[in-house]
Design an enzyme around this catalytic site. Structure first.
Site, short mmCIF file in Angstrom:
data_model
loop_
_atom_site.label_atom_id
_atom_site.label_comp_id
_atom_site.label_asym_id
_atom_site.label_seq_id
_atom_site.Cartn_x
_atom_site.Cartn_y
_atom_site.Cartn_z
N GLY A 148 -2.72 8.30 2.96
CA GLY A 148 -2.97 8.05 4.38
C GLY A 148 -1.73 7.75 5.20
O GLY A 148 -0.66 8.34 5.01
N ILE A 149 -1.87 6.82 6.13
CA ILE A 149 -0.81 6.51 7.08
C ILE A 149 0.43 5.98 6.37
O ILE A 149 1.56 6.38 6.68
CB ILE A 149 -1.31 5.48 8.12
CG1 ILE A 149 -2.39 6.11 8.99
CG2 ILE A 149 -0.16 4.99 8.99
CD1 ILE A 149 -3.17 5.10 9.83
N GLY A 150 0.25 5.08 5.42
CA GLY A 150 1.39 4.53 4.71
C GLY A 150 2.21 5.60 4.01
O GLY A 150 3.45 5.60 4.10
N TYR B 71 -13.49 -8.49 11.11
CA TYR B 71 -12.39 -7.52 11.06
C TYR B 71 -11.40 -7.78 12.19
O TYR B 71 -10.18 -7.70 12.00
CB TYR B 71 -12.94 -6.10 11.15
CG TYR B 71 -11.87 -5.03 11.16
CD1 TYR B 71 -11.03 -4.83 10.08
CD2 TYR B 71 -11.71 -4.19 12.27
CE1 TYR B 71 -10.05 -3.85 10.08
CE2 TYR B 71 -10.74 -3.20 12.29
CZ TYR B 71 -9.92 -3.04 11.19
OH TYR B 71 -8.95 -2.06 11.21
N GLY C 134 0.84 -1.20 0.00
CA GLY C 134 0.00 0.00 0.00
C GLY C 134 0.87 1.24 0.00
O GLY C 134 1.95 1.26 -0.58
N SER D 280 -0.22 4.44 -0.99
CA SER D 280 -0.59 5.49 -1.94
C SER D 280 -1.15 6.73 -1.27
O SER D 280 -1.16 7.81 -1.85
CB SER D 280 -1.64 4.95 -2.93
OG SER D 280 -1.11 3.89 -3.68
#
Length: 303
Positions: free
Chosen positions: A43-45, A190, A39, A41
């Site tokens: 947000g947090i990443g 989840y 990931g 792309s």
């Protein structure tokens, strides 16, 4: 570190050799280090990637977002542009962490481009808080495939290369194992997927401790203002009662710079990591400035 965000606001010099000081004389521990992230792309990443890039790190992103999403900003290519602008090197890899060939290719491409891998970040994750009777079977499978299997497969594929790194780290963005019924029963599908990420990571920590590979998890004490929170948890109200992704990024940076052989097998909390590093005031991380701590929305799994 005494102020919120270890991210300096000054212009960043070009990447330097690992651990070398920048033009300002400040040592940049991640300079020349290579991060492989699932990931990232947005947000947090992306925030974690940009924080590392300000040191002059190399960041490879394995993500599906080749073209813009109609509702969400950011692609793997736009993220790579931001990483380069922040002072790092970027390798955008279009692929799916659920696909074993894509995972293998990402590891080999990262090694080929940058000469090795120092850090793996298991950031890719799917969220669906539906109750068990309402959760679609395909969504259950998707959460297991991305969150649990993806964490295992990407980490495992990188281990042979991590063994050659000077200070190798695996970091999964997943919570501590809280077995309180309020969380186990709130959204079982989840919960299983996120706890699976944590159990995978703790297992890797034990299995590869002798090789000096650290494996830890990291989770926030409050919700983080990301698109996932906005769309899955409560819209603008939740966003206003959240902290910014930068708090997660600054904590991850602290983890990456710890000695791998001594700092492993832990389920870490973002705010605790920063407090141990000297941060005493988190007000600068509020998504809406001036929001008191008692008005922030506590994250799931902690209480």
């Amino acid at each position: 570190m005494t102020n919120p965000s270890t991210s300096d606001k000054l212009p960043t010099p070009p990447p330097a050799a690992a651990g070398a000081p920048g033009a300002s004389g400040r040592v940049r521990p991640l300079a020349g280090k290579t991060i492989l992230m699932s990931g990232g792309s947005r947000g947090i990443g992306l925030a974690i990637a940009l924080r590392a890039a300000r040191d002059g790190a190399n960041v490879a992103l394995l993500a599906k977002t080749d073209t813009p999403h109609p509702k969400l900003e950011g692609t793997v290519h736009s993220a790579a542009e931001q990483i380069r602008a922040a002072g790092g090197q970027a390798l955008p890899i279009v692929g799916d962490v659920r696909n074993d060939d894509d995972v293998t290719e990402a590891v080999l491409k990262t090694q080929g481009e940058f000469g090795g891998i120092d850090i793996v970040v298991n950031n890719a994750s799917v969220i669906d808080l539906s109750r068990s009777l309402d959760l679609d079977a395909k969504k259950y499978d998707l959460m297991q495939d991305v969150n649990v299997r993806g964490t295992f497969m990407l980490s495992r594929a990188a281990v042979p290369i991590l063994k050659d790194a000077a200070n190798p780290h695996i970091l999964s963005l997943s919570p501590p194992l809280n077995l309180a019924p309020k969380w186990l029963g709130a959204h079982t599908g989840y919960t299983l997927a996120k706890y699976g990420m944590t159990m995978t990571t703790l297992g890797l920590a034990a299995e590869f401790a002798a090789d000096g590979i650290a494996a830890n998890t990291l989770w926030p004490r409050t919700t983080i203002a990301t698109a996932a929170v906005q769309f899955a948890l409560g819209g603008d109200r939740m966003m206003k009662a959240s902290r910014t992704p930068e708090i997660y990024a600054d904590a991850a940076y602290e983890v990456f710079t710890k000695p791998a052989r001594e700092y492993t097998g832990q389920t870490l909390i973002v705010e605790d990591v920063l407090a141990a590093a000297g941060v005493t005031d988190f007000s600068g991380y509020a998504a809406v400035q001036g929001t008191p701590d008692d008005q922030l929305f506590p994250d799931i799994f902690l209480d």
